[in-house]
Design an enzyme around this catalytic site. Structure first.
Site, PDB file in Angstrom:
ATOM      1  CE  LYS A  72      49.237 -12.750 -21.211  1.00  0.00           C
ATOM      2  NZ  LYS A  72      49.198 -11.908 -22.420  1.00  0.00           N
ATOM      3  NE  ARG A 123      53.471  -7.741 -19.680  1.00  0.00           N
ATOM      4  CZ  ARG A 123      52.136  -7.597 -19.608  1.00  0.00           C
ATOM      5  NH1 ARG A 123      51.469  -8.108 -18.609  1.00  0.00           N
ATOM      6  NH2 ARG A 123      51.505  -6.969 -20.544  1.00  0.00           N
ATOM      7  NE  ARG A 182      43.272  -5.576 -25.232  1.00  0.00           N
ATOM      8  CZ  ARG A 182      44.242  -6.275 -24.669  1.00  0.00           C
ATOM      9  NH1 ARG A 182      43.997  -7.507 -24.255  1.00  0.00           N
ATOM     10  NH2 ARG A 182      45.455  -5.784 -24.543  1.00  0.00           N
ATOM     11  NE  ARG A 242      44.451  -2.067 -22.270  1.00  0.00           N
ATOM     12  CZ  ARG A 242      45.059  -3.193 -21.910  1.00  0.00           C
ATOM     13  NH1 ARG A 242      44.343  -4.267 -21.633  1.00  0.00           N
ATOM     14  NH2 ARG A 242      46.364  -3.261 -21.838  1.00  0.00           N
ATOM     15  NE  ARG A 267      50.396  -3.192 -24.365  1.00  0.00           N
ATOM     16  CZ  ARG A 267      49.148  -3.578 -24.557  1.00  0.00           C
ATOM     17  NH1 ARG A 267      48.386  -2.960 -25.423  1.00  0.00           N
ATOM     18  NH2 ARG A 267      48.654  -4.566 -23.874  1.00  0.00           N
TER      19      ARG A 267
HETATM   20  P1  AMP Z   1      48.247  -5.982 -19.583  1.00  0.00           P
HETATM   21  O1  AMP Z   1      46.880  -5.592 -19.167  1.00  0.00           O
HETATM   22  O2  AMP Z   1      48.687  -7.300 -18.992  1.00  0.00           O
HETATM   23  O3  AMP Z   1      48.455  -5.939 -21.073  1.00  0.00           O
HETATM   24  O4  AMP Z   1      49.266  -4.900 -18.961  1.00  0.00           O
HETATM   25  C1  AMP Z   1      49.159  -3.540 -19.293  1.00  0.00           C
HETATM   26  C2  AMP Z   1      50.459  -2.827 -18.965  1.00  0.00           C
HETATM   27  O5  AMP Z   1      50.719  -2.926 -17.568  1.00  0.00           O
HETATM   28  C3  AMP Z   1      51.694  -3.366 -19.649  1.00  0.00           C
HETATM   29  O6  AMP Z   1      51.866  -2.886 -20.954  1.00  0.00           O
HETATM   30  C4  AMP Z   1      52.774  -2.873 -18.694  1.00  0.00           C
HETATM   31  O7  AMP Z   1      53.032  -1.500 -18.874  1.00  0.00           O
HETATM   32  C5  AMP Z   1      52.120  -3.039 -17.343  1.00  0.00           C
HETATM   33  N1  AMP Z   1      52.386  -4.381 -16.756  1.00  0.00           N
HETATM   34  C6  AMP Z   1      51.506  -5.391 -16.529  1.00  0.00           C
HETATM   35  N2  AMP Z   1      52.108  -6.453 -16.000  1.00  0.00           N
HETATM   36  C7  AMP Z   1      53.427  -6.120 -15.882  1.00  0.00           C
HETATM   37  C8  AMP Z   1      54.578  -6.802 -15.422  1.00  0.00           C
HETATM   38  N3  AMP Z   1      54.525  -8.068 -14.971  1.00  0.00           N
HETATM   39  N4  AMP Z   1      55.763  -6.141 -15.460  1.00  0.00           N
HETATM   40  C9  AMP Z   1      55.851  -4.871 -15.903  1.00  0.00           C
HETATM   41  N5  AMP Z   1      54.811  -4.188 -16.370  1.00  0.00           N
HETATM   42  C10 AMP Z   1      53.599  -4.793 -16.364  1.00  0.00           C
END
Ligand code: AMP
Length: 210
Positions: free
Chosen positions: A13, A88, A127, A133, A144
């Site tokens: 994404k 989410r 990744r 990360r 996750r």
């Molecule tokens: P991402 O980079 O999109 O994989 O997000 C990394 C982390 O940020 C996720 O595993 C969540 O802990 C947090 N996060 C990102 N977007 C959201 C969301 N919409 N709601 C809750 N937590 C989020």
């Protein structure tokens, strides 16, 4: 144009979101990036968020909803956005939907990145090595993916029922996936400009040859 991307972590994404943003001149809003920025800056929100993020859990809805609104409003005034990683949960989806409607800026389309889960683990582990990360250890990656299945996957049904869900095959060459997305969005743009077209009809996307 206001576009949402949903799909499991590792589905691509982020990559496609920046390409869509460049191609259609939209703002890219990624809640994961916004939260990581808060963590790096050591804000109150960042301190709370980090605890959840490091475990691979979702940050509480109210914090994310609040953080995202201002960005969405700003971007809507400048031609639209592509939103990656939000909503989410069903609570976020409902809050975002009602809020956007009340502001007269409802979402146009939700692209659903479809991919088999076995593919994802390998991608996420790769990744993790590249980006270092803190939420990409083997255990958190698995968690996750579980969190996605339990909390985010119900959104597929949510948007489908609203007639705004477009499936995207997220397996294959990155360029080919971008092409498919661009074609869908161009088609959508052209259709919405034509008068008298109802949302459920155009939301299904262009006819597919295969
Ligand atoms: P991402 O980079 O999109 O994989 O997000 C990394 C982390 O940020 C996720 O595993 C969540 O802990 C947090 N996060 C990102 N977007 C959201 C969301 N919409 N709601 C809750 N937590 C989020």
């Amino acid at each position: 144009m206001r576009v949402l991307l949903i799909g499991p972590p590792g589905a691509g994404k982020g990559t496609q979101a920046s390409r869509i943003a460049d191609h259609f001149d939209l703002a890219g809003i990624a809640t994961g990036d916004l939260l990581r920025e808060q963590v790096v800056n050591g804000t109150e929100l960042g301190k709370v968020a980090k605890e959840y993020m490091d475990k691979g859990d979702l940050v509480p809805d109210d914090l994310v909803i609040e953080m995202t609104r201002a960005r969405m409003l700003e971007a809507s005034e400048e031609g639209g956005y592509v939103l990656d990683g939000y909503p989410r949960t069903l609570a976020q989806a409902e809050a975002a939907y009602r809020w956007a409607l009340s502001r007269g800026i409802p979402f146009d389309l939700t692209l659903n990145f479809e991919i088999e889960e076995e593919e994802l683990f390998a991608r996420l582990a790769g990744r993790a090595r590249e980006q270092h990360r803190s939420d990409d250890t083997e255990e958190t990656i698995r968690h996750r993916l579980e969190v996605f299945a339990a909390q985010t996957r119900p959104l597929v049904d949510y948007y489908q029922r609203r007639g705004v869900l477009v499936p995207i095959n997220a397996v294959g060459p990155v360029d080919a996936i971008s092409e498919e997305i661009f074609a869908t969005l161009h088609w959508h743009k052209a259709r919405t400009m034509a008068a008298g077209v109802s949302r459920p009809e155009w939301a299904l996307g262009p006819p597919r040859s295969s």
